[in-house]
Design a protein around this motif. Structure first.
Motif, PDB file in Angstrom:
ATOM      1  N   SER A   1       8.039   5.300   3.640  1.00 32.31           N
ATOM      2  CA  SER A   1       7.501   4.210   4.464  1.00 32.31           C
ATOM      3  C   SER A   1       6.326   3.534   3.770  1.00 32.31           C
ATOM      4  CB  SER A   1       7.053   4.752   5.831  1.00 32.31           C
ATOM      5  OG  SER A   1       8.126   5.349   6.523  1.00 32.31           O
ATOM      6  N   SER A   2       5.443   4.335   3.198  1.00 28.55           N
ATOM      7  CA  SER A   2       4.257   3.778   2.533  1.00 28.55           C
ATOM      8  C   SER A   2       4.648   2.934   1.322  1.00 28.55           C
ATOM      9  CB  SER A   2       3.321   4.910   2.091  1.00 28.55           C
ATOM     10  OG  SER A   2       2.974   5.737   3.185  1.00 28.55           O
ATOM     11  N   LEU A   3       5.584   3.436   0.513  1.00 22.62           N
ATOM     12  CA  LEU A   3       6.002   2.684  -0.667  1.00 22.62           C
ATOM     13  C   LEU A   3       6.727   1.394  -0.284  1.00 22.62           C
ATOM     14  CD1 LEU A   3       7.280   5.522  -3.034  1.00 22.62           C
ATOM     15  CD2 LEU A   3       5.251   4.098  -3.345  1.00 22.62           C
TER      16      LEU A   3
ATOM     17  N   LEU B   1      -2.653  -1.797   1.875  1.00 26.05           N
ATOM     18  CA  LEU B   1      -1.876  -1.557   3.088  1.00 26.05           C
ATOM     19  C   LEU B   1      -1.012  -0.309   2.948  1.00 26.05           C
ATOM     20  CD1 LEU B   1      -1.363  -2.775   5.872  1.00 26.05           C
ATOM     21  CD2 LEU B   1       0.565  -4.034   4.901  1.00 26.05           C
ATOM     22  N   GLY B   2      -0.404  -0.110   1.775  1.00 25.66           N
ATOM     23  CA  GLY B   2       0.434   1.060   1.566  1.00 25.66           C
ATOM     24  C   GLY B   2      -0.339   2.356   1.670  1.00 25.66           C
TER      25      GLY B   2
ATOM     26  N   MET C   1      -3.194   2.787   3.314  1.00 24.10           N
ATOM     27  CA  MET C   1      -3.625   2.965   4.705  1.00 24.10           C
ATOM     28  C   MET C   1      -2.482   3.484   5.583  1.00 24.10           C
ATOM     29  SD  MET C   1      -6.220  -0.252   5.318  1.00 24.10           S
ATOM     30  CE  MET C   1      -6.674   0.350   6.939  1.00 24.10           C
ATOM     31  N   VAL C   2      -1.279   2.983   5.345  1.00 17.94           N
ATOM     32  CA  VAL C   2      -0.113   3.481   6.086  1.00 17.94           C
ATOM     33  C   VAL C   2       0.116   4.955   5.773  1.00 17.94           C
ATOM     34  CG1 VAL C   2       2.413   3.336   6.245  1.00 17.94           C
ATOM     35  CG2 VAL C   2       1.033   1.255   6.343  1.00 17.94           C
ATOM     36  N   CYS C   3      -0.032   5.322   4.501  1.00 19.40           N
ATOM     37  CA  CYS C   3       0.162   6.720   4.096  1.00 19.40           C
ATOM     38  C   CYS C   3      -0.869   7.628   4.762  1.00 19.40           C
ATOM     39  CB  CYS C   3       0.080   6.830   2.576  1.00 19.40           C
ATOM     40  SG  CYS C   3       0.601   8.435   1.930  1.00 19.40           S
ATOM     41  N   LEU C   4      -2.134   7.216   4.779  1.00 21.75           N
ATOM     42  CA  LEU C   4      -3.183   8.005   5.427  1.00 21.75           C
ATOM     43  C   LEU C   4      -2.910   8.167   6.917  1.00 21.75           C
ATOM     44  CD1 LEU C   4      -6.342   6.523   3.666  1.00 21.75           C
ATOM     45  CD2 LEU C   4      -5.646   8.919   3.609  1.00 21.75           C
ATOM     46  N   LEU C   5      -2.487   7.094   7.557  1.00 23.78           N
ATOM     47  CA  LEU C   5      -2.209   7.125   8.995  1.00 23.78           C
ATOM     48  C   LEU C   5      -1.049   8.067   9.313  1.00 23.78           C
ATOM     49  CD1 LEU C   5      -2.860   5.873  11.796  1.00 23.78           C
ATOM     50  CD2 LEU C   5      -1.136   4.129  11.298  1.00 23.78           C
ATOM     51  N   LEU C   6       0.039   7.950   8.547  1.00 26.68           N
ATOM     52  CA  LEU C   6       1.198   8.802   8.796  1.00 26.68           C
ATOM     53  C   LEU C   6       0.916  10.259   8.453  1.00 26.68           C
ATOM     54  CD1 LEU C   6       4.110   6.552   7.435  1.00 26.68           C
ATOM     55  CD2 LEU C   6       3.438   6.896   9.808  1.00 26.68           C
ATOM     56  N   GLU C   7       0.186  10.480   7.363  1.00 24.33           N
ATOM     57  CA  GLU C   7      -0.083  11.838   6.886  1.00 24.33           C
ATOM     58  C   GLU C   7      -0.997  12.617   7.819  1.00 24.33           C
ATOM     59  OE1 GLU C   7      -0.521  14.756   3.421  1.00 24.33           O
ATOM     60  OE2 GLU C   7       1.003  13.851   4.700  1.00 24.33           O
ATOM     61  N   HIS C   8      -1.991  11.949   8.409  1.00 22.98           N
ATOM     62  CA  HIS C   8      -3.015  12.675   9.161  1.00 22.98           C
ATOM     63  C   HIS C   8      -3.030  12.397  10.662  1.00 22.98           C
ATOM     64  CE1 HIS C   8      -4.737  14.109   5.425  1.00 22.98           C
ATOM     65  NE2 HIS C   8      -4.781  12.868   4.975  1.00 22.98           N
ATOM     66  N   VAL C   9      -2.342  11.350  11.101  1.00 22.88           N
ATOM     67  CA  VAL C   9      -2.383  11.000  12.529  1.00 22.88           C
ATOM     68  C   VAL C   9      -0.997  11.102  13.166  1.00 22.88           C
ATOM     69  CG1 VAL C   9      -2.967   9.215  14.222  1.00 22.88           C
ATOM     70  CG2 VAL C   9      -4.368   9.475  12.162  1.00 22.88           C
TER      71      VAL C   9
ATOM     72  N   THR D   1      -4.531  14.029   0.028  1.00 21.56           N
ATOM     73  CA  THR D   1      -3.604  15.072  -0.390  1.00 21.56           C
ATOM     74  C   THR D   1      -2.796  14.576  -1.589  1.00 21.56           C
ATOM     75  OG1 THR D   1      -1.927  14.203   1.105  1.00 21.56           O
ATOM     76  CG2 THR D   1      -3.453  15.855   2.010  1.00 21.56           C
ATOM     77  N   PRO D   2      -2.050  15.469  -2.269  1.00 23.25           N
ATOM     78  CA  PRO D   2      -1.205  15.002  -3.372  1.00 23.25           C
ATOM     79  C   PRO D   2      -0.242  13.887  -2.966  1.00 23.25           C
ATOM     80  CG  PRO D   2      -1.387  17.386  -3.427  1.00 23.25           C
ATOM     81  CD  PRO D   2      -2.068  16.943  -2.163  1.00 23.25           C
ATOM     82  N   LEU D   3       0.211  13.895  -1.699  1.00 24.80           N
ATOM     83  CA  LEU D   3       1.102  12.838  -1.239  1.00 24.80           C
ATOM     84  C   LEU D   3       0.373  11.497  -1.208  1.00 24.80           C
ATOM     85  CD1 LEU D   3       3.773  11.847  -0.105  1.00 24.80           C
ATOM     86  CD2 LEU D   3       3.042  12.615   2.166  1.00 24.80           C
ATOM     87  N   VAL D   4      -0.842  11.475  -0.669  1.00 25.95           N
ATOM     88  CA  VAL D   4      -1.604  10.228  -0.575  1.00 25.95           C
ATOM     89  C   VAL D   4      -2.002   9.735  -1.974  1.00 25.95           C
ATOM     90  CG1 VAL D   4      -3.697   9.144   0.327  1.00 25.95           C
ATOM     91  CG2 VAL D   4      -2.474  10.818   1.720  1.00 25.95           C
ATOM     92  N   SER D   5      -2.532  10.627  -2.801  1.00 22.34           N
ATOM     93  CA  SER D   5      -2.958  10.201  -4.141  1.00 22.34           C
ATOM     94  C   SER D   5      -1.762   9.784  -4.990  1.00 22.34           C
ATOM     95  CB  SER D   5      -3.741  11.313  -4.838  1.00 22.34           C
ATOM     96  OG  SER D   5      -2.948  12.476  -4.985  1.00 22.34           O
ATOM     97  N   GLY D   6      -0.619  10.448  -4.808  1.00 26.38           N
ATOM     98  CA  GLY D   6       0.584  10.056  -5.537  1.00 26.38           C
ATOM     99  C   GLY D   6       1.055   8.663  -5.155  1.00 26.38           C
ATOM    100  N   ILE D   7       1.067   8.372  -3.845  1.00 27.63           N
ATOM    101  CA  ILE D   7       1.457   7.041  -3.379  1.00 27.63           C
ATOM    102  C   ILE D   7       0.486   5.996  -3.921  1.00 27.63           C
ATOM    103  CG2 ILE D   7       1.649   5.576  -1.331  1.00 27.63           C
ATOM    104  CD1 ILE D   7       4.008   7.475  -1.727  1.00 27.63           C
TER     105      ILE D   7
END
Length: 447
Positions: free
Chosen positions: A382-384, A415-416, A418-426, A135-141
């Motif tokens: 959190s991801s940043l 790691l950042g 992966m954390v973003c993907l985990l928080l965004e989708h799980v 998503t734009p959030l994941v790609s932006g991070i």
């Protein structure tokens, strides 16, 4: 945009733009074989051979992608992740008595198998589905963390640290770097010169270095042409740890492929289709297999291309494909490759500084395009914090962990994301219209 993706610039413009792509591609990849040769204890002639191999196969892989794969002017180049793994494996191998040559032989097998993974995902059409996760959030991070992870090497390089083994700031080099950045900015303000700003800045900077006596001597070559060879490190060998590391790295690099295609699509004003994602995956698999067969660091599409396109306004494919054909020629001409390898690294960093700032710009634009509610702030923040925080942890702090764990937790970018993907989708998945929203998923109305 001076020239769009499917436009054909005039002959003179095509030649100059191709030369610019050529220099940008060389300058972004020339350091890799030098660093690998240093860590693996290669002789000067072996380093020169590895550099030629790298140049030729970068040109071949990039040409195939632009012609048959994703069809963007986007160079394939040594992945920072693969480069890091190559270095880490050398350090781990030396601690357990595994020679560098044996690591290289095993790594060749790992790259070929990782290429098979990309091929499988692309042919089954899974990469087009995976891109929905970004998503734009994941790609932006991802783009923000990528820019942050690069900024240290960019700034230290511009200051002259590391050039000619210098450990301190070189005031003269720093001043010339500032001058090169200023020249690039001036050229960007000219409609006629904007497309060649990076090329002109680097050329003038290199000339100044030559006048001031700061350039390295160019080693003469005894041969005028050398064809690429297979298995630089020798006969392929199987090592379970190296193979597993390679497969996991290949899977992680699927994220890089998707985000790179997305950001270059925005730069060229031509959003990638599902078919382009899948074709890009197939030919990224081809480039990995070529990397394994050649014994060079694994190659992936570099999002740096988006920064170059955004900076110069040159998105046409023809100059790019001509440049990649030139890369293959350089890879067979020792004298030319050694001349280009003499480009001072501070000049390369300074010339590309403005282009690198575009990477951060893409990330900020993605983040600005979403609604920054409590959920987005929690996930992005959190991801940043995790990603940037890990970048400040000394590498030696992870040395007693298993190699895979030290690689994962020691890489802030990986790691950042992966954390973003985990928080965004799980952890905090975006609810459907029929689901009630939790407090975390509502807008921050209390603010």
């Amino acid at each position: 945009m001076s020239y769009g993706l499917h436009e054909r610039p005039p002959a003179g413009t095509t030649v100059l733009a191709a030369l610019q792509w050529l220099i940008v591609t060389v300058s972004s990849s020339v350091a890799v074989p030098l660093a690998i040769g240093d860590v693996y204890g290669l002789r000067p002639d072996e380093i020169s051979h590895l550099m030629q191999q790298t140049m030729f196969f970068i040109g071949l892989a990039s040409f195939l992608q632009a012609w048959l794969g994703h069809r963007y002017p986007m160079m394939d180049g040594p992945a920072g992740l693969w480069w890091g793994i190559f270095i880490i494996l050398a350090q781990i191998g030396s601690s357990v008595g595994m020679g560098p040559r044996l690591i290289g032989q095993s790594f060749q097998v790992g790259l070929i198998l990782a290429g098979g993974l990309f091929l499988l995902f692309g042919m089954l059409g899974w990469i087009g589905k995976i891109q929905r996760w970004f998503t734009p959030l994941v790609s932006g991070i991802y783009m923000v963390l990528l820019a942050v992870s690069l900024c240290s090497s960019i700034v230290t390089g511009m200051l002259g640290i590391g050039y000619r083994h210098a450990k301190e700031v070189h005031p003269g080099i720093a001043l010339v770097s500032v001058l090169i950045v200023a020249l690039v900015l001036v050229f960007l303000r000219s409609r006629r010169l904007a497309s060649y700003a990076v090329l002109l800045g680097m050329s003038i900077g290199w000339g100044l270095y030559a006048v001031l006596g700061w350039t390295e001597p160019i080693r003469p070559s005894d041969e005028w042409m050398v064809l690429p060879t297979l298995f630089f490190w020798g006969e392929p060998k199987w090592d379970g740890g190296v193979i597993l590391t390679s497969l996991l790295t290949g899977f992680v690099l699927l994220t890089n492929l998707v985000t790179s295609l997305s950001v270059v699509g925005k730069a060229t004003r031509s959003e990638p289709t599902v078919q382009q994602y899948n074709r890009g995956g197939v030919f990224t698999g081809v480039s990995h297999i070529l990397s394994g067969l050649a014994g060079v660091v694994g190659m992936i599409p570099l999002s740096l291309a988006a920064a170059v396109i955004q900076t110069t306004g040159m998105a046409a494919r023809l100059p790019f494909m001509a440049a990649m054909a030139g890369m293959m020629v350089i890879g067979m001409l020792p004298s030319v490759s050694q001349f280009l390898a003499a480009l001072p690294t501070p000049v390369a960093y300074a010339g590309m500084f403005i282009a690198y700032t575009q990477l951060l710009g893409f990330g900020i634009k993605d983040l600005a395009s979403i609604r920054l509610d409590d959920r987005a702030i929690t996930i992005g923040g959190s991801s940043l914090l995790v990603g940037i925080g890990v970048m400040f942890v000394p590498a030696t702090a992870w040395q007693h962990l298993p190699s895979l764990a030290s690689f994962l937790f020691g890489n802030g970018l990986l790691l950042g994301v992966m954390v973003c993907l985990l928080l965004e989708h799980v952890v905090f998945p975006r609810p459907t219209e029929s689901e009630p929203k939790t407090e975390m998923q509502k807008d921050g109305r209390s603010a």
